[in-house]
Design a protein around this motif. Structure first.
Motif, mmCIF file in Angstrom:
data_model
loop_
_atom_site.group_PDB
_atom_site.id
_atom_site.type_symbol
_atom_site.label_atom_id
_atom_site.label_comp_id
_atom_site.label_asym_id
_atom_site.label_seq_id
_atom_site.Cartn_x
_atom_site.Cartn_y
_atom_site.Cartn_z
ATOM 1 N N VAL A 374 36.276 40.893 46.409
ATOM 2 C CA VAL A 374 37.080 40.040 45.532
ATOM 3 C C VAL A 374 36.156 39.521 44.437
ATOM 4 C CG1 VAL A 374 38.596 38.028 45.385
ATOM 5 C CG2 VAL A 374 38.430 39.286 47.542
ATOM 6 N N PHE A 375 36.648 39.506 43.208
ATOM 7 C CA PHE A 375 35.855 39.003 42.087
ATOM 8 C C PHE A 375 36.710 38.035 41.280
ATOM 9 C CE2 PHE A 375 34.859 39.634 37.472
ATOM 10 C CZ PHE A 375 33.662 38.937 37.471
ATOM 11 N N GLY A 376 36.100 36.972 40.781
ATOM 12 C CA GLY A 376 36.848 36.067 39.913
ATOM 13 C C GLY A 376 36.373 34.640 40.026
ATOM 14 N N ASN A 377 37.256 33.733 39.643
ATOM 15 C CA ASN A 377 36.952 32.301 39.692
ATOM 16 C C ASN A 377 38.274 31.530 39.759
ATOM 17 O OD1 ASN A 377 37.993 32.536 37.128
ATOM 18 N ND2 ASN A 377 36.144 31.890 36.064
ATOM 19 N N SER A 378 38.266 30.284 39.278
ATOM 20 C CA SER A 378 39.491 29.488 39.373
ATOM 21 C C SER A 378 40.590 30.015 38.446
ATOM 22 C CB SER A 378 39.177 28.028 39.047
ATOM 23 O OG SER A 378 38.492 27.967 37.810
ATOM 24 N N GLU A 379 40.213 30.842 37.474
ATOM 25 C CA GLU A 379 41.192 31.361 36.508
ATOM 26 C C GLU A 379 41.892 32.628 36.997
ATOM 27 O OE1 GLU A 379 41.634 30.230 33.070
ATOM 28 O OE2 GLU A 379 40.836 28.475 34.121
#
Ligand code: FES
Length: 611
Positions: A374-379
């Motif tokens: 999984v890749f990403g952040n709060s956005e």
């Protein structure tokens, strides 16, 4: 009917005509490895025949020497008379074993006040009824709960039946236990005195089940127990189990996992002096197939293109409805999945890592059989599954095993090719687990035992490297120093399997980033999850190209993040809501039909990478 005696337990069973030794082993209530579900293609169900007549098919997994000692594949052997059969240690699936829990720093960081349990106790000081205040007992409870902020509340029939007496016997000073139902609460019990309130978090893994008992009032973990998933007798990977479910084995698979969970709960209760009746909530995190099987939903379409699960957001159910033995009003919650091959265990991992709350870009790499990333952040969050295979969990590796007692977890190869190993529990070696395999590849590469393509170097001078039935093999522990009275070694096919697994994970991570226009440099934090036990050498994982070559302090090994996420949801209704948001927000990218992934995978079949 031939009678089979299994050693060393001396357990006896009668077998029907056409039954195999593997079926007899199951009948006897014993468990052995059978990754392929009895197809004869994994070689894990080796047993040694001590006496009796039988018919068996020759197999490439049984060397000539082994055949001369009576070794056969249990799944390919039919008894023709009474027999005595020994199940060697390395074929056995052990019962409950202790796992070390890796403290999840980020969990504590992100949820400093997590204690708003999914089932909770509320003290109610009710005004006694009068001619002026003559609403029903149930309405009296609901009115008070509304004052406490609980708008949507139902009262079950069982509670209603006892309510009048309980209220009067306790002069209207009672404690109500409320269970969250997803869109409101339900009164599960009303009692005079404050009773004890416990919950259980379960990581429903394909290979291992881990359950944790939690005191819900104190937000305190009381104990953790693990067991191998006994569904392994029907095949060790999810595909084999889906096929078994499709052929009419759904009930067996469902009942097996329910029994495993009940056994864990009962062991935890015994150890902590509590009754299962005091458990008011169970939260499970598992991959999509395991969640289907737990809820007794046939997962057959998951493995067929276009890979559609029956559900991703399961509603809470009464635990008793599926056979889990806890308080009769207790609910069972499963964490939501994203897609067929990214399940609730990954949602739990994202939740527990805290990456979905952070601005910085992070990547979660879960080294389970599927290898989810999984890749990403709060956005935003994107995810994929890269079919890493079970090698790092011990599957498809001659002496592979989970990180349990006796598993080699650290390996050092000296300049003279002598080997130093250390095992989980510091006991004699029984096999090798994922962290040991990573160490092995890195040490073999560094010392010249293998080349960049992962092939053994025939020119090195050591009797540890020798020819075996499957080509060259390297002995890590000699038989007289091992717990299994056999040399513990890695074969060339083992090394090839490991390289394929590491290539799939790295290629999955790289292609996922490419798809959204990022590269490894932009990832500020890597959370590495998996059943490596308490130890994973990040540096060595980088040296073999499993993880990208970035500063070590960007990586955090978070152990069993599926269990940590399930525990968070147990202790925080807010965390459960967040888990639902996370699953709803994750965009799944299918790699199984992706050329870019395939090309990257091919170029990763070297140590550390092609270039
Ligand atoms: S070879 Fe017997 S179960 Fe796989």
């Amino acid at each position: 009917m031939p009678k089979i005696t299994f050693l060393p337990d001396r357990r006896q069973v009668l077998v029907e005509e056409n039954e195999t030794l593997l079926e007899a082993i199951h009948k006897a209530g014993l468990y052995i490895h059978s990754i392929c579900g009895g197809e004869g293609t994994c070689g894990r169900c080796k047993v040694a025949v001590k006496s009796g007549r039988y018919k068996t098919k020759p197999s490439r997994f049984i060397s000539q020497e082994e055949a001369s000692q009576g070794y056969v594949l249990a799944c390919q052997t039919h008894p023709e008379s009474d027999m005595e059969v020994e199940i060697p240690l390395e074929s056995r699936i052990e019962g409950v074993y202790a796992v070390e829990d890796v403290a999840l720093k980020s969990e504590l960081r992100m949820y400093p006040e997590i204690c708003s349990p999914i089932s909770r106790e509320i003290q109610l000081n009710l005004p006694p009824p009068s001619l002026e205040d003559n609403i029903s007992d149930t309405d009296r409870i609901l009115r008070e709960l509304k004052r406490e902020g609980y708008e949507e509340v139902k009262v079950g029939l069982d509670v209603t039946r006892k309510l009048a007496d309980v209220l009067r016997e306790n002069e209207f000073q009672v404690t109500a236990t409320l269970g969250w139902e997803g869109n409101g609460f339900r009164v599960m019990r009303v009692e005079g005195t404050k009773s004890r309130n416990f919950g259980v978090a379960v990581d429903v893994g394909t290979t291992t089940l881990v359950a944790q008992l939690v005191n819900m009032s104190r937000c305190q973990v009381l104990g953790t127990k693990a067991t191998y998933n006994k569904q392994a007798r029907y095949g060790e990977d999810v595909i084999t189990r889906m096929i078994h479910a499709e052929k009419g084995g759904l009930d067996e698979l469902h009942q097996t996992v329910v029994k495993d969970i009940n056994d864990l709960i009962s062991a935890l209760c015994d150890e902590n002096g509590i009754s299962p009746e005091e458990i008011t909530a169970v939260v499970c995190a598992g991959n999509t197939t395991m969640t289907h099987l737990l809820l007794r939903v046939n997962p057959k379409y998951i493995r067929k293109e276009p890979y559609i699960p029956t559900f991703t957001f399961p509603s809470p159910v009464h635990a008793g409805e599926i056979g889990i033995k806890v308080h009769k009003e207790a609910m069972l919650y499963c964490l939501p999945s994203v897609a067929s091959f990214v399940g609730g265990d990954i949602t739990a991992g994202v939740l527990a890592s805290g990456m979905a709350k952070e601005e910085r870009l992070s990547m979660l790499i879960d080294m389970g059989t599927n290898g989810e990333i999984v890749f990403g952040n709060s956005e935003f969050l994107v995810c994929c599954s890269c079919s890493a295979g079970p090698a790092f969990e011990g599957g498809g590796i001659e002496f592979g095993m989970r990180a349990s007692r006796g598993a080699i977890q650290r390996v050092e190869v000296m300049p003279d090719f002598e080997v130093k190993v250390s095992t989980v529990g510091e006991v004699k070696a029984r096999g090798i687990c994922g962290s040991g395999m990573i160490d092995c590849l890195a040490e073999f590469l560094k010392s010249g035992v293998i080349n960049k393509a992962g092939k053994f170097n025939e020119d090195i001078k050591t009797d540890r490297l020798r020819k075996g039935s499957e080509g060259l093999e390297f002995v890590l522990v000699w038989a007289d120093e091992s717990a299994v009275d056999r040399d513990i070694l890695l074969t060339q096919p083992d090394i090839d399997n490991l390289i394929r697994s590491k290539a799939a994970v790295y290629a999955g991570a790289k292609v996922l980033l490419d798809k959204v226009g990022f590269d490894f440099q932009t990832v500020e934090r890597f959370y590495v999850a998996g059943g490596f036990g308490s130890y994973l050498n990040i540096e060595k994982a980088i040296e073999i190209g499993l993880l990208p070559d970035l500063p070590k302090d960007r990586f955090e090994y978070i152990g069993n993040s599926s269990l940590a996420g399930a525990r968070l949801c147990l202790l925080s209704e807010e965390a459960f809501r967040e888990a639902m948001e996370i699953a709803g927000k994750m965009t799944y990218i299918e790699l199984s039909v992706d050329n870019a992934f395939y090309e990257q995978f091919i170029s990763e079949l070297f140590l550390p990478h092609t270039d």
